[in-house]
Design a protein around this motif. Structure first.
Motif, short mmCIF file in Angstrom:
data_model
loop_
_atom_site.label_atom_id
_atom_site.label_comp_id
_atom_site.label_asym_id
_atom_site.label_seq_id
_atom_site.Cartn_x
_atom_site.Cartn_y
_atom_site.Cartn_z
N ARG A 75 0.82 -1.22 0.00
CA ARG A 75 0.00 0.00 0.00
C ARG A 75 0.86 1.26 0.00
O ARG A 75 0.53 2.25 -0.65
CB ARG A 75 -0.92 0.01 1.22
N GLU A 105 -7.15 -9.03 5.88
CA GLU A 105 -7.47 -7.73 5.29
C GLU A 105 -8.00 -6.75 6.33
O GLU A 105 -7.79 -5.53 6.21
CB GLU A 105 -8.47 -7.88 4.14
N ASP A 106 -8.69 -7.24 7.37
CA ASP A 106 -9.16 -6.35 8.44
C ASP A 106 -7.98 -5.81 9.24
O ASP A 106 -7.96 -4.64 9.61
CB ASP A 106 -10.12 -7.10 9.36
N GLU A 113 -6.17 -3.16 7.18
CA GLU A 113 -6.91 -1.90 7.16
C GLU A 113 -6.71 -1.13 8.47
O GLU A 113 -6.56 0.10 8.46
CB GLU A 113 -8.39 -2.16 6.93
N TRP A 140 -3.27 0.37 8.37
CA TRP A 140 -3.25 1.50 7.43
C TRP A 140 -3.83 2.75 8.09
O TRP A 140 -3.29 3.86 7.93
CB TRP A 140 -4.06 1.12 6.19
N THR A 141 -4.87 2.60 8.85
CA THR A 141 -5.45 3.73 9.59
C THR A 141 -4.44 4.29 10.59
O THR A 141 -4.30 5.50 10.73
CB THR A 141 -6.73 3.29 10.31
#
Length: 517
Positions: free
Chosen positions: A336, A483-484, A487, A490-491
């Motif tokens: 990412r 994936e959770d 995420e 990433w936050t």
């Protein structure tokens, strides 16, 4: 001129910038400098305006030799010279790049040819020691600071104070840690005497090739820039016009013709710089009575901040016990970010060589641990792996790459060393600890196939008993879907980037635009 075709030059017209007025009559354009002192230029004397006209003609003939015809003086009834005018061939306004882009015309072929022209121009441009100095950290910071100082009278009325403040902090942070990168590009001859003001309004897409007008003539030092910095001006302008895909394509073609673009963070930084240059110009136009320039200045300042944020150099520590899923999270996060991921498991294997069979009687068992495994994870060997991890990360951060460090990070001293590295390289730091229930982690360890990690269940249990408290880390539940977890990380990274911008200059940070995003 070749390429004008059947353009209609019958009507007269007038155009105005912050420093000049252009009168269009027939197939000619007559450009007169304004008698203004804007701080960064002073055209208040007839002599200064003459020099500027002659310099503009000389410099612009490098890219448009058949457009700039000559410099003539204007006299009064007594024959005294009152001013000077630059005489040019009039370009067909319908072929202006900005007009074509706004009309949705396909200009990809023209932009590719423009990238080729600019690359060739840069290849033959002077790049001696005096020019090269313009691309080094001190010169880049000086240009930024001058532009920021030039906008100070407009902060509040035109520009948002918070936006300008964050821009200044991010600039100091990025350049402060990228001296090695900038110096290396200067030594490699990548800083050139360029165009300096490459805008879509000043590019004309003609059948026999593009014409590039109106280079920066009033201060040579402002043209002494990295070639990518020069190209980034047009990329920024294309993005401002609502064509980020064209901006990305143009920079890609420029990279193709010059041997490749630098690290994405530097490209973002140069696009940001060019956006803020134009934001300052828009402020000046607002002060000259152009009310719509206020919205333009704010748009460009926002674009500046967008790219500075995208170009932040980040160091992310992804830690946790074996089996918690940290390597999965680290790899996905690096994708990412466009970052490099480094693993202690890989370094440990390099330092020890390929794994050998365990001695007779010490084969791994679900509840046991061989002497071979204990040797892999002794404190001395662990410290050596972390030291090499940070050494490699330092090199990458200094050249503008973001880095994700995948390791257990169970030792507080190793974390402190990583924090010092983030401060030393002016990188935004995020610390993440992946957690999962013990039974989940142990099951994952037993089910591993072909993984770099050689930690057994017993190694994980021993690490858990000695894991130093890590209050600074954001804890991420990695027991569920990968994936959770990604995420959530990433936050956390984005939050750390905002905190880093606010904390820049105070000892380090805690915690779509189409150009390399």
């Amino acid at each position: 001129m070749g390429g004008e075709g059947t353009a209609d030059f019958s009507s007269a017209a007038l155009a105005e910038s912050h420093s000049a007025v252009v009168v269009f009559v027939g197939d000619r354009a007559y450009k007169v400098k304004k008698a203004v002192d804007l701080g960064f230029l002073d055209f208040t004397t007839v002599r200064a305006r003459e020099e500027a006209c002659r310099r503009e003609m000389e410099l612009n003939r490098r890219l448009a030799p058949d457009v700039y015809l000559g410099v003539h003086h204007l006299v009064d009834d007594a024959g005294n010279t009152r001013d000077w005018v630059l005489v040019m061939r009039r370009m067909p306004s319908a072929r202006r790049l900005s007009t074509l882009v706004e009309a949705g015309v396909d200009v990809r072929h023209d932009l590719r040819e423009l990238a080729r022209l600019l690359a060739a121009f840069h290849a033959r441009a002077p790049h001696d020691a005096k020019v090269a100095a313009g691309g080094r950290p001190a010169a880049l910071l000086r240009r930024w600071r001058d532009n920021l100082a030039g906008t100070e009278p407009f902060v509040g009325e035109v520009l948002d104070p918070g936006t300008v403040g964050e821009i200044g902090r991010l600039v100091e942070r990025y350049v402060g840690g990228r001296g090695a990168l900038l110096d290396a590009r200067a030594r490699a001859g990548l800083v050139v005497d360029g165009h300096g003001d490459l805008l879509a309004d000043d590019v004309f897409c003609l059948p026999d090739g593009p014409r590039v007008l109106d280079c920066l003539e009033f201060d040579d030092a402002l043209r002494y820039v990295d070639g990518v910095d020069d190209a980034a001006f047009l990329a920024m302008d294309l993005e401002r016009l609502g064509a980020p895909d064209l901006a990305e394509s143009f920079l890609g073609w420029y990279g193709e013709f010059t041997g490749g673009l630098p690290v994405a963070s530097l490209v973002h930084h140069y696009v940001a710089y060019r956006a803020f240059v134009r934001a300052k110009v828009a402020c000046l136009r607002y002060a000259q009575g152009m009310a719509p320039a206020r919205a333009t200045a704010r748009q460009l300042a926002a674009l500046t901040l967008d790219h500075l944020r995208a170009g932040e150099v980040r160091l992310v520590l992804v830690g946790g016990l074996p089996g918690t899923g940290k390597s999965t999270v680290a790899g996905a996060l690096a994708d990412r970010l466009g970052a490099v991921v480094l693993r202690t498991d890989q370094i440990r294997r390099e330092q020890r060589g390929p794994r050998l069979p365990a001695p007779r009687g010490e084969a791994d068992a679900p509840r046991g641990e061989s002497g071979y495994q204990r040797g892999r994870y002794t404190p001395a060997r662990a410290h050596a792996a972390y030291r090499e991890l940070l050494t490699r990360a330092r090199r990458l951060l200094a050249r503008g790459d973001s880095v994700v460090l995948d390791a257990t990070w169970n030792d507080a001293a190793e974390r402190d060393a990583a924090r010092r590295l983030a401060r030393d390289t002016s990188s935004t730091l995020t610390e993440v600890r992946c957690v999962a229930p013990a039974d989940v982690g142990e099951r994952r360890i037993r089910e591993r196939v072909g993984d770099l990690s050689e930690a057994t269940v017993e190694v994980a249990r021993r690490m858990e008993r000695t894991y130093a408290p890590w209050q600074e880390a954001v804890e991420i539940d990695c027991a569920g879907r990968p994936e959770d977890a990604v995420e959530a990380v990433w936050t956390a990274v984005r939050g750390a980037a905002r905190d880093g911008a606010r904390g820049a200059g105070r000892g380090g940070a805690r915690s779509g635009t189409g150009v390399g995003r």
